[in-house]
Design a protein around this motif. Structure first.
Motif: not given
Length: 313
Positions: A129-148
């Motif tokens: 869960r701690a690892i997932h919480g650090r995995v973030t980014g942005t999709t090509p359309s500009g929407e944010p995403y999170r692994a958690d």
């Protein structure tokens, strides 16, 4: 020792078979468990304490079977069709730079949450869960995403359940009853919920319904095709083991629905699957089971009257 006697021992069929068995088992365990396999195995099996599951539970039966090799490949191929989930893999995962390390971490997590003590299982979940919480980014359309994101975690979970059950029912040591399949789904869901999945399916029918609900979000993508190419055409395996892996990969493809295979540009040949691929896969898995079975007897965890699992021969 006279050379003739030494040679006769070396050429003894029983000696050759034992060495072949030990060599194959060591190769597989090194790939799955890495250098720490022995220590991890010791900790999971011999640490005293209560467990969530016992050896009679469907989750134990499924996860202990060699068919999981096929289920794992199938799950990765299926999961790759969710473009947002694949962003997290392609941008943050070391599946190309360190594929065996990623496999080892995944297998250790799965083994710990299935067979380990409650304390160790909960610790493993906290780490992931701690690892997932650090995995973030942005999709090509500009929407944010999170692994958690519970929605993405839900997709990964239902794809795994679908793949693990499908592989076991096709290639496992036996078939689960319908009731056992439902129990497996519920038991897997109890772990997934602790990981962050919201309202995981409790029955096979619910899992299939949720899997279908994700389908409008699924599509081919460069990242998905890259995963398929890596898993099926450029696996990080050399030598004779590559032939064995090819059989397992072919088995995984044979279990994918036609629409998944067409989306990933994989062949759909039902007759070949039935008459050629699946018999070869069953033979390969029989060899794996033979190699990995400990002739001295694997210690099994049994619950005492207080519910504390203890290993015994």
């Amino acid at each position: 020792m006279p050379p003739s006697l030494l040679d006769s021992r070396l050429l003894d069929p029983r000696t050759l078979i034992a060495r072949s068995r030990a060599g194959l088992a060591a190769t597989v365990r090194d790939k799955i468990g890495g250098d720490s396999f022995s220590d991890t195995h010791e900790k999971i099996w011999f640490t005293p304490g209560a467990r969530w599951f016992t050896e009679t539970d469907p989750i134990w039966v499924v996860h202990a079977d060699a068919a999981m090799f096929i289920g794992g490949i199938r799950a990765l191929l299926l999961q790759s069709l969710h473009p947002v989930a694949m962003l997290g893999v392609s941008e943050h995962s070391g599946f190309r730079s360190d594929p065996w390390g990623r496999l080892q971490r995944t297998s250790t997590y799965l083994a710990t949450t299935t067979y380990g003590t409650v304390a160790d299982a909960e610790r493993s979940i906290r780490i992931v869960r701690a690892i997932h919480g650090r995995v973030t980014g942005t999709t090509p359309s500009g929407e944010p995403y999170r692994a958690d994101d519970p929605h993405l975690l839900g997709w990964v979970h239902v794809a795994e359940v679908d793949s693990f059950v499908t592989a076991f029912q096709a290639f496992g040591s036996r078939r689960l009853t319908d009731a056992e399949v439902d129990t497996y789904v519920a038991q897997s869901g109890s772990v997934a919920e602790r990981l962050g999945v919201v309202d995981p399916p409790q029955t096979w029918a619910e899992n299939q319904e949720l899997l279908a609900a994700y389908r409008p979000e699924l599509t081919s993508s460069p990242a998905a095709r890259d995963v398929a190419h890596f898993l099926l055409r450029e696996p990080p395996i050399t030598g004779p083991a590559k032939l064995g892996y090819a059989a397992l990969a072919a088995g995984a493809i044979s279990l994918l629905p036609p629409w998944v295979r067409s989306t990933l540009l994989l062949p759909t040949l039902p007759a070949t699957d039935r008459l050629v691929v699946r018999p070869v896969v069953r033979s390969a898995l029989a060899t794996l089971r033979w190699a990995l079975a400990d002739p001295t007897g694997m210690p099994h965890l049994v619950a005492d009257e207080k519910g504390d699992g203890q290993p015994r021969d």
